[in-house]
Design a protein around this motif. Sequence first.
Motif, PDB file in Angstrom:
ATOM      1  N   ILE A 107      30.519  45.205  45.828  1.00 34.06           N
ATOM      2  CA  ILE A 107      30.869  46.411  45.566  1.00 34.06           C
ATOM      3  C   ILE A 107      32.160  47.082  45.980  1.00 34.06           C
ATOM      4  O   ILE A 107      32.903  47.821  45.205  1.00 34.06           O
ATOM      5  N   GLU A 108      32.861  46.659  47.262  1.00 39.44           N
ATOM      6  CA  GLU A 108      34.139  46.814  47.704  1.00 39.44           C
ATOM      7  C   GLU A 108      35.063  46.313  46.981  1.00 39.44           C
ATOM      8  O   GLU A 108      36.173  46.824  46.456  1.00 39.44           O
ATOM      9  N   ILE A 109      34.972  45.052  46.290  1.00 33.02           N
ATOM     10  CA  ILE A 109      36.114  44.265  45.290  1.00 33.02           C
ATOM     11  C   ILE A 109      35.955  44.946  44.141  1.00 33.02           C
ATOM     12  O   ILE A 109      37.340  45.350  43.729  1.00 33.02           O
ATOM     13  N   ALA A 110      35.011  45.488  43.497  1.00 34.67           N
ATOM     14  CA  ALA A 110      34.890  46.220  42.300  1.00 34.67           C
ATOM     15  C   ALA A 110      35.846  47.495  42.399  1.00 34.67           C
ATOM     16  O   ALA A 110      36.369  48.062  41.588  1.00 34.67           O
ATOM     17  N   GLU A 111      35.535  48.280  43.471  1.00 35.79           N
ATOM     18  CA  GLU A 111      36.268  49.560  43.539  1.00 35.79           C
ATOM     19  C   GLU A 111      37.642  49.162  43.872  1.00 35.79           C
ATOM     20  O   GLU A 111      38.501  50.012  43.460  1.00 35.79           O
TER      21      GLU A 111
END
Length: 319
Positions: A107-111
């Motif tokens: 989730i963090e990488i996508a954001e």
Amino acid sequence: MIGITDIEAAAERIAGHVVRTPTLPSPGLSGLLGVPVTVKLELLQRTGSFKARGAAAKLLSLGEAERAAGVVAVSGGNHGIAVAVMAAALDVKATVVMPRSAPARAIEIAEEAGASVRLTDGMGSAFSLVNDLRDEGLTLVHPFDDPVVIAGQGTVGLEFARDADELTDVLVSVGGGGLISGVATALRALRPQVRIWGVETEGAEAMAEALKAGGPVPVEVSSISTTLSAPAVAPLTYEHVAALVGEVLVVPDREAVRGCLELAEHAKVWTEPAAGCLLPAARRVVERVGPDARLGLVVCGGNASAVDMASWVERFGLR
């Protein structure tokens, strides 16, 4: 069904956007399993998994209007990362829908890549939300139900067939079936004598259940391997697997995590359970095929955090 020409065209399209990952003999795994083992290290791909290939192939196929409208993807982790990162590289706005059970790092990488991330209670509701967003005008980059995406994933098999020495059996992890559909298409064209085995984890058995039922059926998703946790396979991927793959083996989550530890110790690579499940399956293949087996493993991804791995090791008592 796609063909080898589709995969070759995808390979030409995505060249320069993805990594041609190493295909190497693994002395450590060969010693562990007692037969020669060759690995295709797709965990060294951009974004940490093979998913960058299919995402790049689809994004590069879009027309101007589709690019301007933006894209939407649904993912248990790796596909979302790939679409977010590749869309940013190609200046396309992306929305990624993930279940809350998806790895926090995904989730963090996508954001961080600039995607708009939407979280839902499960994969079923994630797919429902994506359908709503597509109806609002976004272009769907499906994780597996798309011949362009399958052809992109098939470039893994194209490279493996060209780079590996003699192989008798190739093992490929299965979620929705996009990777194995593409890899099997390439191998059937270039290495027709090779047996192809799919591998799933218990609680993420969408393809095994589809093969039993004679077509896609919904399954209850409970595996820790969120990157394999499709609520159902697609008719398109089912058709490829039914025609091209010998069998889909199912292994427990505990053994998939043990496989991750064995891959770290013997192959010196850091994987996720979606790749770790190959090791217990490989033992079963060797038992059935015998000592003349020459195994190929598509090590599909490595997007597991140290915190995730420590938690799984503790949960399954693998210390």
